[in-house]
Design an enzyme around this catalytic site. Structure first.
Site, PDB file in Angstrom:
ATOM      1  N   LEU A  12       0.831  -1.204   0.000  1.00 31.82           N
ATOM      2  CA  LEU A  12       0.000   0.000   0.000  1.00 31.82           C
ATOM      3  C   LEU A  12       0.868   1.257   0.000  1.00 31.82           C
ATOM      4  O   LEU A  12       1.786   1.381   0.816  1.00 31.82           O
ATOM      5  CB  LEU A  12      -0.914  -0.020   1.227  1.00 31.82           C
ATOM      6  CG  LEU A  12      -2.024   1.027   1.302  1.00 31.82           C
ATOM      7  CD1 LEU A  12      -3.054   0.799   0.199  1.00 31.82           C
ATOM      8  CD2 LEU A  12      -2.703   0.980   2.672  1.00 31.82           C
ATOM      9  N   SER A  65       3.469  -6.763   2.271  1.00 27.20           N
ATOM     10  CA  SER A  65       2.285  -6.158   2.866  1.00 27.20           C
ATOM     11  C   SER A  65       1.040  -6.466   2.031  1.00 27.20           C
ATOM     12  O   SER A  65       0.750  -7.629   1.771  1.00 27.20           O
ATOM     13  CB  SER A  65       2.511  -4.647   3.022  1.00 27.20           C
ATOM     14  OG  SER A  65       1.572  -4.078   3.900  1.00 27.20           O
ATOM     15  N   GLN A  66       0.305  -5.443   1.596  1.00 26.27           N
ATOM     16  CA  GLN A  66      -0.887  -5.675   0.787  1.00 26.27           C
ATOM     17  C   GLN A  66      -0.555  -6.503  -0.459  1.00 26.27           C
ATOM     18  O   GLN A  66      -1.374  -7.298  -0.934  1.00 26.27           O
ATOM     19  CB  GLN A  66      -1.489  -4.329   0.378  1.00 26.27           C
ATOM     20  CG  GLN A  66      -2.703  -4.434  -0.519  1.00 26.27           C
ATOM     21  CD  GLN A  66      -3.292  -3.078  -0.854  1.00 26.27           C
ATOM     22  OE1 GLN A  66      -4.035  -2.508  -0.044  1.00 26.27           O
ATOM     23  NE2 GLN A  66      -2.970  -2.537  -2.015  1.00 26.27           N
ATOM     24  N   ASP A  83       6.061  -5.034  14.232  1.00 27.01           N
ATOM     25  CA  ASP A  83       5.677  -4.498  12.929  1.00 27.01           C
ATOM     26  C   ASP A  83       4.994  -3.138  13.046  1.00 27.01           C
ATOM     27  O   ASP A  83       5.310  -2.200  12.330  1.00 27.01           O
ATOM     28  CB  ASP A  83       4.765  -5.498  12.215  1.00 27.01           C
ATOM     29  CG  ASP A  83       4.327  -5.034  10.859  1.00 27.01           C
ATOM     30  OD1 ASP A  83       5.007  -5.358   9.872  1.00 27.01           O
ATOM     31  OD2 ASP A  83       3.292  -4.326  10.776  1.00 27.01           O
ATOM     32  N   HIS A 101       7.259  -1.987  10.255  1.00 26.10           N
ATOM     33  CA  HIS A 101       6.617  -2.399   9.000  1.00 26.10           C
ATOM     34  C   HIS A 101       7.350  -1.892   7.758  1.00 26.10           C
ATOM     35  O   HIS A 101       7.457  -2.618   6.769  1.00 26.10           O
ATOM     36  CB  HIS A 101       5.168  -1.918   8.976  1.00 26.10           C
ATOM     37  CG  HIS A 101       4.383  -2.497   7.840  1.00 26.10           C
ATOM     38  ND1 HIS A 101       4.066  -3.834   7.747  1.00 26.10           N
ATOM     39  CD2 HIS A 101       3.864  -1.919   6.720  1.00 26.10           C
ATOM     40  CE1 HIS A 101       3.388  -4.064   6.645  1.00 26.10           C
ATOM     41  NE2 HIS A 101       3.258  -2.921   5.995  1.00 26.10           N
TER      42      HIS A 101
END
EC number: 3.1.2.2
Length: 308
Positions: A51, A117-118, A234, A289
């Site tokens: 993202l 991630s996404q 994270d 993250h």
């Protein structure tokens, strides 16, 4: 008359004619070349961002791969960058599918996917819908594989008047499902709404019946290895165990992968993968993250060993 060999003090040696000597350099060109030292051939690597990311975010990861696996063809896909990453995930899956298909076609030995991630959810959907994929290692890098349920800066920017406790009102509406983050919003207190409204996560998890479920499971199981990476520091993926297919129950107690219904029912193949020893879990503390793809220790420990 003495031979040239005798004149040089080399009795019995006859030197070749002068014409032959002139041709010698050209004759040497006809000899087979000395084989070059053998270098291992590495499978191509495809990287999918998360993202609000872009390919630039992965410059350190690209550098690490080039150092440890020289000659590897690495493609960091530059699609749905920045705010475009908020587009519905099925739209993104189609775009990434068109990008990865020709790379896979040129790599009969297989490819590796590193998905952050996404992007990890995009990649899992790709593995489900592509019946001809040849992914050896699917490396899921801090990805909310079982969904997201937490207040983050991303959410506060996107939905400034909503908290996680009432975001379901937006995400589980047709309008909300037009945003990527709502495609994997997983409210454990409104499970029925999630199952009925989720147009993405509930489908790739096999939590809701659909006509492609059997085919998608078969496609997903074509993967050679699933590498799950995440950690308790994270700060974005909530709960962080979602990176390992763990998630909250209705009391917000985290149930690990082996306790999840999608595992117990083997709805998309997790149980089968684990039984054949094809799931690798690599938790690591102390990494935020946005640092997963630039941390050298993480790369050497959790990613590099699987880039054959």
């Amino acid at each position: 008359m003495k031979s040239c060999g005798s004149m040089l003090g080399l009795p019995g040696l006859r030197l070749p004619p002068a014409g032959f000597l002139l041709l010698l350099p050209f004759l040497l060109l006809l000899l087979p070349a000395t084989p070059a030292p053998h270098r291992a051939s590495y499978k191509p690597v495809i990287v999918v961002h998360g993202l609000f990311d872009s390919s630039y975010s992965f410059r350190h990861l690209l550098e690490y791969i080039n150092e440890t696996h020289p000659g590897t063809v690495v493609t960091v896909l530059d699609l749905f960058d920045g705010r475009e990453s908020l587009r519905p995930l099925w739209e993104q899956v189609q775009g990434f599918r068109e990008a990865v298909a020709p790379i896979m076609a040129k790599a009969p030995q297989g490819v590796h996917l590193i998905c952050y991630s996404q992007g990890g959810l995009v990649c899992r959907a790709l593995l489900s819908v592509m019946d001809d994929h040849n992914v050896d290692s699917f490396i899921s890098l801090s990805s909310p594989q079982m969904g997201q349920y937490g207040d983050t800066d991303y959410l506060k920017w996107l939905f400034p008047t909503s908290m996680r406790s009432n975001l379901y009102r937006i995400c589980y509406s047709p309008w909300g499902q037009e945003f990527s983050i709502c495609n994997y919003w997983h409210d454990p207190h409104h499970d029925d709404l999630y199952l009925n409204a989720s147009s993405f996560l509930a489908l790739i998890n096999g939590e809701r019946d659909h006509p492609n479920a059997t085919a998608w499971r078969k496609n997903f199981l074509r993967v050679g290895r699933l590498v799950l990476i995440g950690g308790p520091d994270d700060g974005v993926i909530t709960p962080w165990q979602s990176s390992f297919f763990g998630f909250y129950d209705a009391n917000e107690t985290v149930l690990e992968m082996e306790e999840q219904l999608v595992y117990l029912r083997d709805s998309f193949g997790l149980k089968t993968l684990l039984a054949r020893g094809a799931i690798v879990r690599c938790p690591m503390a102390g990494i935020s993250h946005t640092a997963w793809h630039s941390n050298r220790t993480l790369y050497e420990t959790c990613i590099e060993p699987w880039l054959s």
